[in-house]
Scaffold this motif. Structure first.
Motif, PDB file in Angstrom:
ATOM      1  N   TRP A  68      53.131  -7.753 -35.667  1.00 38.03           N
ATOM      2  CA  TRP A  68      52.523  -6.421 -35.662  1.00 38.03           C
ATOM      3  C   TRP A  68      53.502  -5.354 -36.144  1.00 38.03           C
ATOM      4  O   TRP A  68      53.193  -4.577 -37.031  1.00 38.03           O
ATOM      5  N   GLN A  69      54.676  -5.319 -35.515  1.00 39.42           N
ATOM      6  CA  GLN A  69      55.593  -4.216 -35.769  1.00 39.42           C
ATOM      7  C   GLN A  69      56.248  -4.325 -37.145  1.00 39.42           C
ATOM      8  O   GLN A  69      56.500  -3.306 -37.782  1.00 39.42           O
ATOM      9  N   THR A  70      56.482  -5.540 -37.625  1.00 43.17           N
ATOM     10  CA  THR A  70      57.006  -5.704 -38.983  1.00 43.17           C
ATOM     11  C   THR A  70      56.037  -5.097 -39.988  1.00 43.17           C
ATOM     12  O   THR A  70      56.440  -4.364 -40.900  1.00 43.17           O
ATOM     13  N   ILE A  71      54.759  -5.378 -39.816  1.00 45.16           N
ATOM     14  CA  ILE A  71      53.737  -4.845 -40.720  1.00 45.16           C
ATOM     15  C   ILE A  71      53.619  -3.336 -40.549  1.00 45.16           C
ATOM     16  O   ILE A  71      53.572  -2.593 -41.537  1.00 45.16           O
ATOM     17  N   ASN A  72      53.582  -2.854 -39.313  1.00 42.94           N
ATOM     18  CA  ASN A  72      53.470  -1.415 -39.064  1.00 42.94           C
ATOM     19  C   ASN A  72      54.599  -0.640 -39.733  1.00 42.94           C
ATOM     20  O   ASN A  72      54.371   0.408 -40.353  1.00 42.94           O
ATOM     21  N   VAL A  73      55.820  -1.134 -39.598  1.00 40.25           N
ATOM     22  CA  VAL A  73      56.985  -0.460 -40.176  1.00 40.25           C
ATOM     23  C   VAL A  73      56.937  -0.545 -41.699  1.00 40.25           C
ATOM     24  O   VAL A  73      57.160   0.447 -42.391  1.00 40.25           O
ATOM     25  N   GLU A  74      56.614  -1.702 -42.215  1.00 36.92           N
ATOM     26  CA  GLU A  74      56.529  -1.862 -43.677  1.00 36.92           C
ATOM     27  C   GLU A  74      55.460  -0.952 -44.272  1.00 36.92           C
ATOM     28  O   GLU A  74      55.642  -0.373 -45.341  1.00 36.92           O
ATOM     29  N   HIS A  75      54.347  -0.802 -43.572  1.00 44.95           N
ATOM     30  CA  HIS A  75      53.265   0.088 -44.024  1.00 44.95           C
ATOM     31  C   HIS A  75      53.507   1.549 -43.642  1.00 44.95           C
ATOM     32  O   HIS A  75      52.690   2.403 -43.973  1.00 44.95           O
ATOM     33  N   GLU A  76      54.597   1.804 -42.922  1.00 44.94           N
ATOM     34  CA  GLU A  76      54.973   3.159 -42.512  1.00 44.94           C
ATOM     35  C   GLU A  76      53.850   3.856 -41.737  1.00 44.94           C
ATOM     36  O   GLU A  76      53.482   5.001 -42.012  1.00 44.94           O
ATOM     37  N   CYS A  77      53.316   3.164 -40.729  1.00 43.49           N
ATOM     38  CA  CYS A  77      52.210   3.708 -39.939  1.00 43.49           C
ATOM     39  C   CYS A  77      52.738   4.553 -38.776  1.00 43.49           C
ATOM     40  O   CYS A  77      53.264   4.027 -37.796  1.00 43.49           O
ATOM     41  N   HIS A  78      52.549   5.855 -38.901  1.00 37.12           N
ATOM     42  CA  HIS A  78      53.024   6.828 -37.906  1.00 37.12           C
ATOM     43  C   HIS A  78      52.373   6.624 -36.538  1.00 37.12           C
ATOM     44  O   HIS A  78      52.934   7.011 -35.522  1.00 37.12           O
ATOM     45  N   TYR A  79      51.189   6.045 -36.507  1.00 40.61           N
ATOM     46  CA  TYR A  79      50.434   5.837 -35.264  1.00 40.61           C
ATOM     47  C   TYR A  79      50.767   4.482 -34.635  1.00 40.61           C
ATOM     48  O   TYR A  79      51.023   4.385 -33.433  1.00 40.61           O
ATOM     49  N   CYS A  80      50.751   3.431 -35.437  1.00 37.86           N
ATOM     50  CA  CYS A  80      50.895   2.079 -34.889  1.00 37.86           C
ATOM     51  C   CYS A  80      52.309   1.744 -34.443  1.00 37.86           C
ATOM     52  O   CYS A  80      52.483   0.960 -33.501  1.00 37.86           O
ATOM     53  N   VAL A  81      53.345   2.292 -35.100  1.00 31.15           N
ATOM     54  CA  VAL A  81      54.704   1.981 -34.653  1.00 31.15           C
ATOM     55  C   VAL A  81      54.908   2.454 -33.217  1.00 31.15           C
ATOM     56  O   VAL A  81      55.328   1.662 -32.365  1.00 31.15           O
ATOM     57  N   ALA A 114      63.120 -15.445 -38.701  1.00 33.97           N
ATOM     58  CA  ALA A 114      62.362 -16.202 -39.709  1.00 33.97           C
ATOM     59  C   ALA A 114      60.911 -15.730 -39.749  1.00 33.97           C
ATOM     60  O   ALA A 114      60.310 -15.616 -40.834  1.00 33.97           O
ATOM     61  N   LEU A 115      60.354 -15.427 -38.601  1.00 34.19           N
ATOM     62  CA  LEU A 115      58.983 -14.906 -38.529  1.00 34.19           C
ATOM     63  C   LEU A 115      58.898 -13.525 -39.178  1.00 34.19           C
ATOM     64  O   LEU A 115      57.977 -13.239 -39.943  1.00 34.19           O
ATOM     65  N   ARG A 116      59.880 -12.670 -38.891  1.00 41.44           N
ATOM     66  CA  ARG A 116      59.914 -11.332 -39.500  1.00 41.44           C
ATOM     67  C   ARG A 116      60.046 -11.446 -41.020  1.00 41.44           C
ATOM     68  O   ARG A 116      59.326 -10.779 -41.769  1.00 41.44           O
ATOM     69  N   THR A 117      60.932 -12.320 -41.467  1.00 44.18           N
ATOM     70  CA  THR A 117      61.163 -12.498 -42.899  1.00 44.18           C
ATOM     71  C   THR A 117      59.913 -13.022 -43.606  1.00 44.18           C
ATOM     72  O   THR A 117      59.555 -12.539 -44.686  1.00 44.18           O
ATOM     73  N   MET A 118      59.234 -13.993 -42.999  1.00 41.35           N
ATOM     74  CA  MET A 118      58.009 -14.531 -43.611  1.00 41.35           C
ATOM     75  C   MET A 118      56.915 -13.469 -43.631  1.00 41.35           C
ATOM     76  O   MET A 118      56.192 -13.330 -44.615  1.00 41.35           O
ATOM     77  N   THR A 119      56.796 -12.708 -42.554  1.00 37.80           N
ATOM     78  CA  THR A 119      55.793 -11.644 -42.514  1.00 37.80           C
ATOM     79  C   THR A 119      56.058 -10.643 -43.624  1.00 37.80           C
ATOM     80  O   THR A 119      55.125 -10.254 -44.355  1.00 37.80           O
ATOM     81  N   LEU A 120      57.301 -10.229 -43.784  1.00 39.42           N
ATOM     82  CA  LEU A 120      57.645  -9.299 -44.865  1.00 39.42           C
ATOM     83  C   LEU A 120      57.347  -9.886 -46.231  1.00 39.42           C
ATOM     84  O   LEU A 120      56.829  -9.189 -47.112  1.00 39.42           O
ATOM     85  N   SER A 121      57.645 -11.155 -46.416  1.00 42.48           N
ATOM     86  CA  SER A 121      57.382 -11.806 -47.702  1.00 42.48           C
ATOM     87  C   SER A 121      55.890 -11.817 -48.008  1.00 42.48           C
ATOM     88  O   SER A 121      55.476 -11.515 -49.139  1.00 42.48           O
ATOM     89  N   ILE A 122      55.089 -12.136 -47.010  1.00 39.78           N
ATOM     90  CA  ILE A 122      53.632 -12.147 -47.225  1.00 39.78           C
ATOM     91  C   ILE A 122      53.140 -10.751 -47.574  1.00 39.78           C
ATOM     92  O   ILE A 122      52.355 -10.577 -48.513  1.00 39.78           O
ATOM     93  N   VAL A 123      53.594  -9.740 -46.843  1.00 38.01           N
ATOM     94  CA  VAL A 123      53.144  -8.366 -47.095  1.00 38.01           C
ATOM     95  C   VAL A 123      53.613  -7.887 -48.461  1.00 38.01           C
ATOM     96  O   VAL A 123      52.817  -7.406 -49.273  1.00 38.01           O
ATOM     97  N   ARG A 124      54.909  -7.991 -48.711  1.00 39.33           N
ATOM     98  CA  ARG A 124      55.481  -7.446 -49.949  1.00 39.33           C
ATOM     99  C   ARG A 124      55.010  -8.165 -51.199  1.00 39.33           C
ATOM    100  O   ARG A 124      54.874  -7.559 -52.259  1.00 39.33           O
ATOM    101  N   ASN A 125      54.743  -9.461 -51.075  1.00 40.68           N
ATOM    102  CA  ASN A 125      54.334 -10.248 -52.239  1.00 40.68           C
ATOM    103  C   ASN A 125      52.838 -10.505 -52.285  1.00 40.68           C
ATOM    104  O   ASN A 125      52.373 -11.304 -53.078  1.00 40.68           O
ATOM    105  N   ARG A 126      52.113  -9.826 -51.390  1.00 38.95           N
ATOM    106  CA  ARG A 126      50.653  -9.946 -51.334  1.00 38.95           C
ATOM    107  C   ARG A 126      50.199 -11.403 -51.249  1.00 38.95           C
ATOM    108  O   ARG A 126      49.235 -11.813 -51.886  1.00 38.95           O
ATOM    109  N   GLY A 127      50.935 -12.151 -50.452  1.00 37.38           N
ATOM    110  CA  GLY A 127      50.585 -13.550 -50.221  1.00 37.38           C
ATOM    111  C   GLY A 127      51.199 -14.520 -51.212  1.00 37.38           C
ATOM    112  O   GLY A 127      51.109 -15.731 -51.011  1.00 37.38           O
ATOM    113  N   ASN A 128      51.814 -14.027 -52.248  1.00 36.62           N
ATOM    114  CA  ASN A 128      52.430 -14.898 -53.248  1.00 36.62           C
ATOM    115  C   ASN A 128      53.857 -15.252 -52.830  1.00 36.62           C
ATOM    116  O   ASN A 128      54.828 -14.822 -53.448  1.00 36.62           O
TER     117      ASN A 128
END
Length: 182
Positions: A68-81, A114-128
């Protein structure tokens, strides 16, 4: 300035009233995000369903928080963080994990990193993601189910993060003390 209406039970479309009542019962209040989502009953239903399904996945509370928080921070969500900072405290997740996620710094626990890194990879690479990314994730002790569960969590967070950007949803009073700046 809020750009989308924040509904309550009285102002919500008929299809959202019961869903908002469920939020009220579960949280003791109606989170601002739920009030915004209530403007379209099916998105509120989808968000609540995705939340339930993600929390019932194989991931433990620390792992849910990492996704959750990896995605929230990457998306810069002022509410969800701030909201997930408070939620992590309620879930008794170690504050060091939450602070590292909020500050985009590596986690001390190698498996959670490893979970944070994979989550970032999925988000940043749009699943690629690369085979190397997958291999590193699997070597940390995760499997294919957890790759798919990250995508489930991303589905939930995409709804909330994007809606909060458009609505400029005010942070709920109980989470204001966890305010976050990108």
């Amino acid at each position: 300035m809020t750009t989308l209406k924040i509904h309550n039970i009285e102002t919500a479309p008929e299809g959202s009233k019961t869903l908002l009542e469920q939020s009220q019962k579960a949280y003791g209040m109606i989170p601002g995000l739920h009030g915004v989502l209530a403007g379209a009953p099916k998105i509120l239903e989808a968000y609540q369903t995705l939340h339930q399904l993600f929390t019932e996945s194989s991931l433990n509370d620390e792992e849910l928080t990492v996704v959750w928080q990896t995605i929230n921070v990457e998306h810069e969500c002022h509410y969800c963080v701030p909201a997930h900072t408070g939620i992590a405290k309620m879930m008794k997740v170690n504050d060091n994990i939450t602070e590292a996620l909020r500050n985009k710094t590596p986690l001390e626990n190698a498996k959670l990193e490893a979970l944070r890194t994979m989550t970032l990879s999925i988000v940043r690479n749009r699943g690629n993601v690369s085979q190397e990314d997958l291999d590193a994730f699997y070597a940390a002790g995760y499997g294919e189910a957890q790759v798919l569960e990250i995508i489930l969590g991303l589905s939930q967070k995409t709804i909330s993060n994007y809606v909060n950007h458009i609505a400029n949803t005010p942070v709920d009073k109980g989470f204001e003390k966890f305010a976050w700046k990108k």
